[in-house]
Design a protein around this motif. Structure first.
Motif, mmCIF file in Angstrom:
data_model
loop_
_atom_site.group_PDB
_atom_site.id
_atom_site.type_symbol
_atom_site.label_atom_id
_atom_site.label_comp_id
_atom_site.label_asym_id
_atom_site.label_seq_id
_atom_site.Cartn_x
_atom_site.Cartn_y
_atom_site.Cartn_z
ATOM 1 N N LEU B 70 -68.666 15.250 52.172
ATOM 2 C CA LEU B 70 -67.275 14.828 51.978
ATOM 3 C C LEU B 70 -67.128 13.325 51.763
ATOM 4 C CD1 LEU B 70 -65.640 17.070 54.701
ATOM 5 C CD2 LEU B 70 -65.524 17.371 52.239
ATOM 6 N N GLU B 71 -68.250 12.630 51.651
ATOM 7 C CA GLU B 71 -68.171 11.166 51.524
ATOM 8 C C GLU B 71 -67.436 10.790 50.230
ATOM 9 O OE1 GLU B 71 -71.959 9.333 51.780
ATOM 10 O OE2 GLU B 71 -71.108 7.333 52.073
ATOM 11 N N PRO B 72 -66.383 9.930 50.371
ATOM 12 C CA PRO B 72 -65.696 9.473 49.151
ATOM 13 C C PRO B 72 -66.607 8.554 48.341
ATOM 14 C CG PRO B 72 -64.596 8.666 51.150
ATOM 15 C CD PRO B 72 -65.838 9.356 51.579
ATOM 16 N N GLU B 73 -66.230 8.311 47.081
ATOM 17 C CA GLU B 73 -67.106 7.522 46.209
ATOM 18 C C GLU B 73 -67.351 6.120 46.729
ATOM 19 O OE1 GLU B 73 -66.124 7.504 42.083
ATOM 20 O OE2 GLU B 73 -66.037 9.710 42.040
ATOM 21 N N ILE B 74 -66.312 5.546 47.334
ATOM 22 C CA ILE B 74 -66.466 4.179 47.848
ATOM 23 C C ILE B 74 -67.194 4.157 49.193
ATOM 24 C CG2 ILE B 74 -64.543 3.058 46.647
ATOM 25 C CD1 ILE B 74 -62.903 3.704 49.277
ATOM 26 N N GLY B 75 -67.473 5.312 49.763
ATOM 27 C CA GLY B 75 -68.138 5.381 51.061
ATOM 28 C C GLY B 75 -67.141 5.260 52.200
ATOM 29 N N PHE B 76 -67.624 5.552 53.400
ATOM 30 C CA PHE B 76 -66.747 5.440 54.571
ATOM 31 C C PHE B 76 -66.728 4.001 55.054
ATOM 32 C CE2 PHE B 76 -68.145 9.924 55.044
ATOM 33 C CZ PHE B 76 -66.900 10.499 54.971
ATOM 34 N N ASP B 77 -65.626 3.659 55.645
ATOM 35 C CA ASP B 77 -65.579 2.396 56.388
ATOM 36 C C ASP B 77 -66.084 2.699 57.786
ATOM 37 O OD1 ASP B 77 -65.133 0.041 57.575
ATOM 38 O OD2 ASP B 77 -63.017 -0.144 56.988
ATOM 39 N N LEU B 78 -67.308 2.286 58.056
ATOM 40 C CA LEU B 78 -67.985 2.764 59.243
ATOM 41 C C LEU B 78 -67.374 2.253 60.543
ATOM 42 C CD1 LEU B 78 -71.724 2.677 58.137
ATOM 43 C CD2 LEU B 78 -70.135 4.587 58.146
ATOM 44 N N ASP B 79 -66.639 1.153 60.471
ATOM 45 C CA ASP B 79 -66.068 0.601 61.700
ATOM 46 C C ASP B 79 -64.749 1.267 62.070
ATOM 47 O OD1 ASP B 79 -68.126 -1.187 62.132
ATOM 48 O OD2 ASP B 79 -67.286 -2.587 60.662
ATOM 49 N N GLN B 80 -64.142 1.956 61.128
ATOM 50 C CA GLN B 80 -62.836 2.556 61.380
ATOM 51 C C GLN B 80 -63.002 3.933 61.988
ATOM 52 O OE1 GLN B 80 -59.734 1.177 60.765
ATOM 53 N NE2 GLN B 80 -60.852 -0.728 60.336
ATOM 54 N N PRO B 81 -62.051 4.340 62.836
ATOM 55 C CA PRO B 81 -62.083 5.728 63.319
ATOM 56 C C PRO B 81 -61.626 6.679 62.216
ATOM 57 C CG PRO B 81 -60.175 4.584 64.173
ATOM 58 C CD PRO B 81 -60.946 3.563 63.384
ATOM 59 N N PHE B 82 -61.828 7.994 62.480
ATOM 60 C CA PHE B 82 -61.321 9.003 61.544
ATOM 61 C C PHE B 82 -59.806 9.002 61.640
ATOM 62 C CE2 PHE B 82 -65.547 10.470 62.410
ATOM 63 C CZ PHE B 82 -66.001 10.861 61.166
ATOM 64 N N SER B 83 -59.159 8.636 60.564
ATOM 65 C CA SER B 83 -57.701 8.550 60.646
ATOM 66 C C SER B 83 -57.073 9.433 59.576
ATOM 67 C CB SER B 83 -57.279 7.087 60.478
ATOM 68 O OG SER B 83 -56.217 6.994 59.592
ATOM 69 N N LEU B 84 -56.110 10.216 60.031
ATOM 70 C CA LEU B 84 -55.453 11.151 59.117
ATOM 71 C C LEU B 84 -54.740 10.404 58.009
ATOM 72 C CD1 LEU B 84 -54.612 14.077 58.579
ATOM 73 C CD2 LEU B 84 -52.704 13.756 60.129
ATOM 74 N N LYS B 85 -54.137 9.310 58.399
ATOM 75 C CA LYS B 85 -53.334 8.549 57.443
ATOM 76 C C LYS B 85 -54.213 7.918 56.374
ATOM 77 C CE LYS B 85 -48.999 6.828 58.684
ATOM 78 N NZ LYS B 85 -48.267 6.121 59.743
ATOM 79 N N ARG B 86 -55.344 7.330 56.838
ATOM 80 C CA ARG B 86 -56.198 6.591 55.914
ATOM 81 C C ARG B 86 -56.981 7.546 55.001
ATOM 82 N NH1 ARG B 86 -60.950 4.317 56.482
ATOM 83 N NH2 ARG B 86 -61.135 5.089 58.603
ATOM 84 N N LEU B 87 -57.491 8.643 55.570
ATOM 85 C CA LEU B 87 -58.363 9.531 54.796
ATOM 86 C C LEU B 87 -57.591 10.599 54.035
ATOM 87 C CD1 LEU B 87 -61.115 9.803 57.484
ATOM 88 C CD2 LEU B 87 -61.400 8.771 55.238
ATOM 89 N N GLY B 88 -56.339 10.813 54.434
ATOM 90 C CA GLY B 88 -55.515 11.779 53.701
ATOM 91 C C GLY B 88 -55.608 13.169 54.291
ATOM 92 N N ILE B 89 -54.511 13.903 54.187
ATOM 93 C CA ILE B 89 -54.437 15.229 54.801
ATOM 94 C C ILE B 89 -55.428 16.199 54.175
ATOM 95 C CG2 ILE B 89 -52.511 15.934 53.306
ATOM 96 C CD1 ILE B 89 -52.458 16.978 56.874
ATOM 97 N N VAL B 90 -55.641 16.086 52.843
ATOM 98 C CA VAL B 90 -56.538 17.021 52.167
ATOM 99 C C VAL B 90 -57.966 16.832 52.666
ATOM 100 C CG1 VAL B 90 -57.473 17.740 49.942
ATOM 101 C CG2 VAL B 90 -55.072 17.104 50.138
ATOM 102 N N TRP B 91 -58.377 15.572 52.718
ATOM 103 C CA TRP B 91 -59.720 15.273 53.217
ATOM 104 C C TRP B 91 -59.868 15.779 54.644
ATOM 105 C CZ3 TRP B 91 -62.256 12.953 57.160
ATOM 106 C CH2 TRP B 91 -63.631 12.706 56.954
ATOM 107 N N TYR B 92 -58.821 15.570 55.420
ATOM 108 C CA TYR B 92 -58.875 15.931 56.831
ATOM 109 C C TYR B 92 -59.035 17.430 57.012
ATOM 110 C CZ TYR B 92 -58.411 13.981 61.456
ATOM 111 O OH TYR B 92 -58.688 13.526 62.701
ATOM 112 N N ILE B 93 -58.269 18.177 56.208
ATOM 113 C CA ILE B 93 -58.348 19.635 56.298
ATOM 114 C C ILE B 93 -59.734 20.108 55.848
ATOM 115 C CG2 ILE B 93 -57.479 21.790 55.294
ATOM 116 C CD1 ILE B 93 -54.685 20.496 55.364
ATOM 117 N N ALA B 94 -60.238 19.500 54.772
ATOM 118 C CA ALA B 94 -61.559 19.896 54.280
ATOM 119 C C ALA B 94 -62.624 19.633 55.339
ATOM 120 C CB ALA B 94 -61.894 19.137 52.998
ATOM 121 N N TYR B 95 -62.510 18.458 55.967
ATOM 122 C CA TYR B 95 -63.464 18.098 57.017
ATOM 123 C C TYR B 95 -63.401 19.103 58.163
ATOM 124 C CZ TYR B 95 -65.662 15.172 60.638
ATOM 125 O OH TYR B 95 -66.457 14.694 61.630
ATOM 126 N N ALA B 96 -62.181 19.354 58.631
ATOM 127 C CA ALA B 96 -62.013 20.290 59.754
ATOM 128 C C ALA B 96 -62.531 21.677 59.380
ATOM 129 C CB ALA B 96 -60.541 20.363 60.165
#
Lengths: 276, 147
Positions: B70-96
């Motif tokens: 599920l890694e986005p093209e730009i990669g994860f920001d490793l210092d940030q927590p998993f955030s629904l707002k930042r990663l988007g609801i679609v990504w979040y649902i896919a991850y879950a």
């Protein structure tokens, strides 16, 4: 040590996974009733399967000695049957004991074929018994389905047998039930077909009649079944049948034979030679 | 009583969320040890010693693969927590969903402990997945609205 550390660094998570899962499954199997039962059942099936395979393998390795002991047992039974048959033919039905050595006319010993030819004009087989096992020249060789040949040469440990598929081979054979007898020779084409000659033309024969050894020789005892009549004809002007006999025996796929020793052979031969 | 069809196989699972949301940078072995402890605690309440622990350890191990998919093209920001707002609801649902597919399938497999019940395992996995993803997303939205 460095390699070990590198290994742990590389596969550390997998090692951790395996370690923790082993603990977890240990707990699952020991403290959950249904999983415990399923595990016990499956483990039982698996260990049963493994035990079975091991048993099969060890049975396989025991086959050789088992075979040998069965062969010895067979030869004893064969000896009993043949001696009984010979005695009952000669003396009528009398109680027969193998322990009574005066009635024991033939002895049998098992042997294994270690070399053979089948497709030549004159075929021989080599067996793994020799002088050590008191094999002598002139002993008969039979198998479970019929006769095989006559011992021609003996060394310390081996013996060469001239098979019935040999142009010098002449076996005295008779029709079962009516005792007309003739000479069995091999015409040399088919290894399953032999030719019975010199059977008088007034003999009553039909296709399918059984041919057995006549006992009119010092080699083979009376009553070993050889084959069946496949076809017969009388050549023009001849006074005897020419009979094709289909053998029960297939020399091509034979592996074990029995040596027949006629205890009275030497005595009979000496007497007959004196007579000539 | 409403007949829910195959959904009647379903349970919902919230506790995997904790492993889902542990920081990116946490080394995998530590993640797995935490999952193990968490699983044992859950097992205490379900009275199924080891089942949840085994499942959760495996899921923690598999998290990296899920994140790699599920890694986005730009990669994860490793210092940030998993955030629904930042990663988007679609990504979040896919991850879950991906995370829970693994978790639920392993869980039900270990629970029945026999491939004979493959149909039941699949039914339970699918129906529980629908419940659990729904509940988890709602739960995240409610409990932590500012992310």
């Amino acid at each position: 040590m460095r390699n070990l550390l590198l290994l742990i660094a590389k596969y550390g998570s997998t090692i951790t996974l395996l370690f923790l899962e082993v603990i977890c499954f240990y707990i699952i199997i020991n403290y959950n009733q249904s999983q415990k039962e399923i595990w016990g059942h499956s483990a039982g099936l698996f260990s049963g399967y493994v035990n079975n395979q091991v048993q099969d393998a060890s049975d396989y390795f025991k086959l050789q000695s088992l075979n040998d002991s069965l062969l010895v047992e067979n030869s004893k039974l064969l000896s009993t049957i043949i001696n009984y048959r010979v005695n009952s033919k000669e003396n009528g039905f009398r109680i027969f004991e193998t322990q009574d050595s005066s009635l024991l006319k033939y002895t049998f010993a098992p042997a294994r074929i270690i070399n053979k030819t089948i497709n030549l004009r004159n075929n021989h087989i080599t067996i793994n018994k020799g002088i050590k096992d008191s094999v002598t020249v002139g002993m008969g060789v039979v198998s479970k389905n019929g006769i095989v040949g006559i011992v021609k040469n003996v060394s310390e440990n081996y013996a060469v047998v001239m098979t019935i598929l040999h142009h010098q081979s002449k076996i005295s054979a008779a029709i079962k039930n009516n005792d007309f007898h003739g000479t069995l020779v091999w015409p040399g084409e088919d290894t399953r077909i032999m030719n019975l000659m010199t059977l008088p033309r007034h003999a009553e024969i039909t296709r399918g009649d059984t041919i057995l050894t006549s006992g009119y020789s010092t080699i083979f005892p009376y009553g070993i079944e050889i084959g069946t009549i496949k076809d017969f004809k009388i050549e023009g002007g001849e006074d005897s049948f020419s009979i094709d006999v289909e053998l029960f025996n297939d020399l091509a796929k034979m592996t074990h034979v029995y040596l027949v020793k006629n205890i009275g052979q030497v005595e009979q031969e000496v007497l007959e030679i004196d007579n000539e | 009583m409403i007949d829910l069809g195959f959904l009647s196989y379903g349970h919902f699972f919230i506790y995997p969320l904790w492993i889902m949301l542990l920081p990116f940078k946490l080394p995998r072995p530590i993640l797995m040890v935490l999952a193990f402890i968490m699983g044992l605690i859950v097992d205490m309440f379900y009275d199924s010693p080891g089942v949840h622990a085994a499942t959760l350890v495996f899921t923690a191990y598999a998290r990296e693969f899920v994140l790699r998919i599920l890694e986005p093209e730009i990669g994860f920001d490793l210092d940030q927590p998993f955030s629904l707002k930042r990663l988007g609801i679609v990504w979040y649902i896919a991850y879950a969903a991906l995370f829970l597919i693994i978790h639920l399938f392993v869980y039900f497999s270990i629970e029945v402990f026999s491939y004979v019940y493959f149909y039941e395992i699949m039914m339970s996995t699918i129906s529980s997945l629908i419940f659990s993803v729904f509940i988890i997303v709602i739960f995240v939205m409610i409990s932590n609205p500012k992310y």
